[in-house]
Design an enzyme around this catalytic site. Sequence first.
Site, short mmCIF file in Angstrom:
data_model
loop_
_atom_site.label_atom_id
_atom_site.label_comp_id
_atom_site.label_asym_id
_atom_site.label_seq_id
_atom_site.Cartn_x
_atom_site.Cartn_y
_atom_site.Cartn_z
CG ASP A 140 -2.35 -0.26 0.82
OD1 ASP A 140 -2.60 -0.37 -0.39
OD2 ASP A 140 -3.21 -0.36 1.71
CG ASP A 454 -11.25 -8.40 10.64
OD1 ASP A 454 -11.88 -7.36 10.95
OD2 ASP A 454 -10.27 -8.79 11.29
#
Length: 743
Positions: A140, A454
Amino acid sequence: MDSLPLHVCHVHKLSILLNRAYSLVHSTALAFLIYYRVSFIFQDLNTRATPGLVPWLLVFASELLLSFIWLLGQAFRWRPVTRTVFPEKLPEDDKLPAIDVFICTTDPDKEPTVEVMNTVLSAMALDYPPEKLNVYLSDDCGSPRTLHGMREAWRFARYWLPFCRRYGIKIRGSEPYFSALSGDGSFGSSEFTTERQKIKERYEMMKDSITKARERGGQGHSRSSTAGDHPSVIEVMQDESDGTLDVLAADKTKMPLLVYVSREKRPSHPHHFKAGALNVLQRVSSVISNSPYILALDCDMYCSDPTSARQAMCFHLDPNIPPSLAFVQFPQRFHNISMSDVYDSQLRTLFSIPWQGLDGLQGPVLSGTGFYIKRVSLYGSTINIADMDLEELKQSFGSSNELIKSVRRIYESNLMDDQDGLQKVTQLLASCSYETDTKWGKEVGFLYDSVVEDYFTGFRLHCNGWTSVYCDTSRPQFLGSGTTNLNDVLIQGTRWSSGLIDVGFSKFCPLIYGPTRISILGSMCYGELAFFPLYCLPLWCFATIPQLCLLNGIPLYPKVSSSFFVIFVFIFVSALSKHLYEVLLTGGSFQTMKNEQRIWMIKSVTCYLYGSLDAIMKKMGLREASFFPTNKAADEEQVKLYQMGKFNFDASNIFLFPMVAIIILNMVAFVGGLLRIMFVGDWDKILVQVFISCYILIMNFPLIEGMIKRKDKGRVQPSVTLLSVIVSIIFSFLGSIIISIVW
Ligand SMILES: O=c1ccn([C@@H]2O[C@H](COP(=O)(O)OP(=O)(O)O[C@H]3O[C@H](CO)[C@@H](O)[C@H](O)[C@H]3O)[C@@H](O)[C@H]2O)c(=O)[nH]1
Ligand SMILES: [Mn+2]
């Protein structure tokens, strides 16, 4: 043998019986407590015999909230199960499905490149046919250091993988393998020893090269300059034909595919943190390997044991498990946990009882890392691929024809031969504007509306009819770096709390959205997780209100002679005993329980509060979502303190002030209480309050030590203590005045 299934599920009948009996008894006691409080309030309203109705109501509200969270938590204990797998029963290798491994990294300073490459190498070394294994790393930060590291890792893998296979190495992380004291593999033979030495030298070369790149890197390669603003870079690792491969690698063992992906990031486009990264990997991998299963890993979570892929397939390929199985979750375990583990960094409280309990319902919560998920489960529930035309599919998945083809599963990857074509397609898929006006992050892929992507994604999967299973083997499959520093623990806790409360107070609140879609019990479990940050309210209340009242001689609890006193004692003892029982059952000790209680108190008054406030402010538009990655680079001094079981109070003041101020208030209240008992003599009315202060002080003794006794860097700075003293004095005075006037 042949009659064995691929896996068996053991239902823990004895635990079920004990848990349910305990829930019944404890909730009866809670009912008495509520009766006591309610009847007192009415009596008080009628007679106004005692002052202090408001503190009474506050304490009562706190007791109700605690009881509520407790009640939700009982759902975890309703039907615990565990599972055993039989990988030897799996079909032949050529019948196994392919797997794409997704690894995310974001900050080469906090996430050291060598460690990330260890994870990459361990994933490549999984015990699975290499032609069916494809490893993708998302960077990233777009850091040249990471890309360089990937090339180095690829080179080293050429030696490491054949070595692991040939000698059946069980520890597949190179670093832990070489630093382990005991030999692993067919040690003893001189051939092995020479090979091992050679590989070790190669490993050191790789590390050296990575370290040098970091030192060379300087300004242009630091995180800040590239993290938020860089174009996309996609590179499929390939052999250089420089003829350096020696005998060992010459057997040309097939290698898994290794791909570096750095998505485009621009300040003008939200990038949605890890969920955004995972979605890019999902798209890019769709047009390269498009494997039916995906293993997601955090950059520090290396595959310690190579067998997890086959274990996961024991569920995915089990004909007795319905096709609605979305993912197989392994627990998060950590390689850096000390004996004392003062911060509960091992997260025992999650990955033991609760996840086993959920496994007996609809399956465990998606836990960020270490799960094997079916690719199609991420395509969204309302999307019916077979019936939708191209335009409709594009509205969901975006404009790439190649992606749509792969989604329709008619895609046979040919792009690999056409490097230019591959670059063009993947660049588009990894661009920051690709998702605009599509369903990515809202329905497709990992979901964006919470920083605990998640938990939220897993919840929505379960609500859409998917299930999951929990696979906890005695040998840990994945090992990561636990947060072993107070500041990191609390920053992480703040992010989690914020993300959970985000979901709790949204239209997807598990207690409202859940019951019609999953079971009531399943919704209660998700609800407990969403709302546990609210512990901050009762714990702040219990840490201040009884103390303030004690100083002013206002009793809040029944007299020792009253029969209701027994109820309070019972609830306290019963809660602690159940906790102790569960800790012992899962391999902990009395010390573990004490540590868990303490860190629960500390987190409640700090990060649960800040996380909840953060979530509320986000809802009001006052703050933007943020994701500070945890630090995985070990600082020697910090590690030493943690290993010795000492708290490191070298933390942000915003975390320290509340803790220290509460301790001081409780010290004052305790002494005040004792003096009262000695001179006024109404001990039976205020005993509970004196006890509460005493308990808080005993449990948090390390904090008192940090304030008074310690002289090292990890102590509480005197300036913090001093300011906290002033804050607690002001609080006591103001509080007392308010109590005497208004209440
Ligand atoms: O913008 C970001 C931020 C993070 N990450 C990656 O996400 C992973 C998890 O981040 P970490 O700092 O390790 O956070 P933890 O709190 O340790 O992670 C836990 O909590 C996260 C949700 O908050 C989950 O995503 C993780 O899987 C779970 O292990 C790491 O590999 C990061 O590199 C990114 O790729 N992009
Ligand atoms: Mn982590």
